[in-house]
Design a protein around this motif. Sequence first.
Motif, PDB file in Angstrom:
ATOM      1  N   VAL A   1     -17.231  -4.400   7.866  1.00  0.00           N
ATOM      2  CA  VAL A   1     -17.500  -4.154   6.438  1.00  0.00           C
ATOM      3  C   VAL A   1     -18.870  -4.741   6.091  1.00  0.00           C
ATOM      4  O   VAL A   1     -19.147  -5.905   6.408  1.00  0.00           O
ATOM      5  CB  VAL A   1     -16.420  -4.816   5.551  1.00  0.00           C
ATOM      6  CG1 VAL A   1     -16.694  -4.549   4.076  1.00  0.00           C
ATOM      7  CG2 VAL A   1     -15.032  -4.314   5.937  1.00  0.00           C
TER       8      VAL A   1
ATOM      9  N   ILE B   1       0.863  -1.186   0.000  1.00  0.00           N
ATOM     10  CA  ILE B   1       0.000   0.000   0.000  1.00  0.00           C
ATOM     11  C   ILE B   1       0.893   1.227   0.000  1.00  0.00           C
ATOM     12  O   ILE B   1       1.817   1.314   0.808  1.00  0.00           O
ATOM     13  CB  ILE B   1      -0.841   0.045   1.301  1.00  0.00           C
ATOM     14  CG1 ILE B   1      -1.759  -1.169   1.409  1.00  0.00           C
ATOM     15  CG2 ILE B   1      -1.610   1.348   1.442  1.00  0.00           C
ATOM     16  CD1 ILE B   1      -3.016  -1.056   0.614  1.00  0.00           C
TER      17      ILE B   1
ATOM     18  N   VAL C   1      -6.797   1.139   8.114  1.00  0.00           N
ATOM     19  CA  VAL C   1      -7.826   1.498   9.110  1.00  0.00           C
ATOM     20  C   VAL C   1      -7.166   2.074  10.362  1.00  0.00           C
ATOM     21  O   VAL C   1      -7.598   3.105  10.888  1.00  0.00           O
ATOM     22  CB  VAL C   1      -8.695   0.270   9.476  1.00  0.00           C
ATOM     23  CG1 VAL C   1      -9.525   0.545  10.731  1.00  0.00           C
ATOM     24  CG2 VAL C   1      -9.619  -0.093   8.321  1.00  0.00           C
TER      25      VAL C   1
ATOM     26  N   ALA D   1     -13.373 -12.396   4.244  1.00  0.00           N
ATOM     27  CA  ALA D   1     -12.719 -11.225   3.641  1.00  0.00           C
ATOM     28  C   ALA D   1     -12.926 -11.198   2.129  1.00  0.00           C
ATOM     29  O   ALA D   1     -12.802 -10.148   1.504  1.00  0.00           O
ATOM     30  CB  ALA D   1     -11.233 -11.230   3.968  1.00  0.00           C
TER      31      ALA D   1
ATOM     32  N   LEU E   1     -11.014  -8.947  -0.348  1.00  0.00           N
ATOM     33  CA  LEU E   1     -10.378  -7.886   0.431  1.00  0.00           C
ATOM     34  C   LEU E   1      -9.101  -8.398   1.102  1.00  0.00           C
ATOM     35  O   LEU E   1      -9.103  -9.458   1.722  1.00  0.00           O
ATOM     36  CB  LEU E   1     -11.367  -7.400   1.499  1.00  0.00           C
ATOM     37  CG  LEU E   1     -10.876  -6.343   2.473  1.00  0.00           C
ATOM     38  CD1 LEU E   1     -10.711  -5.002   1.772  1.00  0.00           C
ATOM     39  CD2 LEU E   1     -11.855  -6.191   3.628  1.00  0.00           C
ATOM     40  N   ASP E   2      -8.003  -7.649   0.971  1.00  0.00           N
ATOM     41  CA  ASP E   2      -6.757  -7.995   1.647  1.00  0.00           C
ATOM     42  C   ASP E   2      -6.849  -7.462   3.077  1.00  0.00           C
ATOM     43  O   ASP E   2      -6.682  -6.255   3.324  1.00  0.00           O
ATOM     44  CB  ASP E   2      -5.580  -7.358   0.893  1.00  0.00           C
ATOM     45  CG  ASP E   2      -4.231  -7.748   1.482  1.00  0.00           C
ATOM     46  OD1 ASP E   2      -4.142  -7.837   2.723  1.00  0.00           O
ATOM     47  OD2 ASP E   2      -3.287  -7.945   0.704  1.00  0.00           O
ATOM     48  N   ALA E   3      -7.134  -8.351   4.015  1.00  0.00           N
ATOM     49  CA  ALA E   3      -7.426  -7.929   5.389  1.00  0.00           C
ATOM     50  C   ALA E   3      -6.211  -7.288   6.058  1.00  0.00           C
ATOM     51  O   ALA E   3      -6.362  -6.362   6.860  1.00  0.00           O
ATOM     52  CB  ALA E   3      -7.918  -9.117   6.206  1.00  0.00           C
TER      53      ALA E   3
ATOM     54  N   ILE F   1     -18.292   0.857   5.455  1.00  0.00           N
ATOM     55  CA  ILE F   1     -17.402   0.496   6.563  1.00  0.00           C
ATOM     56  C   ILE F   1     -17.777   1.297   7.800  1.00  0.00           C
ATOM     57  O   ILE F   1     -17.993   2.520   7.721  1.00  0.00           O
ATOM     58  CB  ILE F   1     -15.928   0.796   6.207  1.00  0.00           C
ATOM     59  CG1 ILE F   1     -15.527   0.138   4.889  1.00  0.00           C
ATOM     60  CG2 ILE F   1     -14.996   0.326   7.314  1.00  0.00           C
ATOM     61  CD1 ILE F   1     -14.168   0.611   4.366  1.00  0.00           C
TER      62      ILE F   1
ATOM     63  N   PHE G   1      -5.881  -3.815   4.631  1.00  0.00           N
ATOM     64  CA  PHE G   1      -7.056  -3.077   5.133  1.00  0.00           C
ATOM     65  C   PHE G   1      -6.817  -2.641   6.579  1.00  0.00           C
ATOM     66  O   PHE G   1      -7.053  -1.480   6.944  1.00  0.00           O
ATOM     67  CB  PHE G   1      -8.277  -3.995   5.022  1.00  0.00           C
ATOM     68  CG  PHE G   1      -9.555  -3.415   5.552  1.00  0.00           C
ATOM     69  CD1 PHE G   1     -10.284  -2.487   4.809  1.00  0.00           C
ATOM     70  CD2 PHE G   1     -10.056  -3.817   6.777  1.00  0.00           C
ATOM     71  CE1 PHE G   1     -11.469  -1.954   5.299  1.00  0.00           C
ATOM     72  CE2 PHE G   1     -11.245  -3.301   7.273  1.00  0.00           C
ATOM     73  CZ  PHE G   1     -11.955  -2.369   6.533  1.00  0.00           C
TER      74      PHE G   1
END
Lengths: 192, 159
Positions: free
Chosen positions: B98, A45, B54, B42, B45-47, B85, B50
């Motif tokens: 989510v 990221i 967050v 998930a 989604l790449d937890a 979210i 993420f």
Amino acid sequence: MSMINYASREINCKIVYYGTGLGGKTTNLEHVYAKINPDTRGKMISLATETDRTLFFDFLPIDLGEIRGFKTRFHLYTVPGQVYYNASRKLILKGVDGIVFVADSQEDRAEANVEAMHNLYENVESYGYDMETIPFVIQYNKRDLPNILPVEELRAQLNPNGLTDLEAIATEGKGVFETLQAVSKLVVKALS
Amino acid sequence: MKEDGPLFDARDGLGRYLVSSGAQLALVIDEAGRVLVAAGDAGQLDATAFASVVAAHYEANLQLASLVGEPDFRTLLHQGEQSSIYIAGVGGAVLAVVYDGTRRLAEVGPEALLLAERVESPIRELIAESGGDGRVHHLSPDWVEAVESEIDRLFKEGV
């Protein structure tokens, strides 16, 4: 500090690359991402500006797999180098387990390196962490450029306590994995 | 896996909430961006990624709160077309849920707040158990040796 989740048998260690703007922190992570076994890396990221300057942070997770019953991971972060992003720099240091200070070897960046080092100490200590005990290595980057200071001089300016230090040319990948290897081992040793 | 203790309690609380609310995924994330507890699916989604964003996002919002003289903005809501979210501070960690696009956050907010209250105590216990309270935990020399060896193998492979 390192999160050892005994219930779910997981250990996650946070390593932060710190240093001056345009010193090569993001380049270090990009090289690791490009060259490491893809099965072990997660999504990278980058929260960057339109001109690719780090705005908030870069993040790259590396999964070592299950070792002696613990799923073991390293989370690599960079901070923004520019001083006016200090609030973001400080946030990323929260919960840090190991630090790589990426110094720009160029002569005209000497003052900026020293300033960034002081800023690192200030930010780390503001959380009550002790810089004397946090695993910490210094990387002298950009050793291929013409106007660089000798390592001895950089050492005198940035590493008076004789911490582990390494030379690097991150754009060519030289010294990148060696640096990561050095800091990771210090982080792991700190858990024993 | 132990069938009692704070991890089980927190996961059970999240799991029940997913069933009752139809949410897709619930994560409890520590201040360094690491997943402490996860429940749900998930999917794409790449937890891990993420969770890192967050945690930073939540911390940045605490700074925003401080700049305008608030102690915190405990709840953050993001309503999208495909998914939404809900983020809240809980027990020294961050809860992120989510939802798919069929739920509006205005509807789920109060329920999620109840969830945060329900899992607060086990999360505090879990953080204390995991070393997040500043206590020092030590791992065996065997583990250290094995990890060092894996670091050598993996990072040499990359050079």
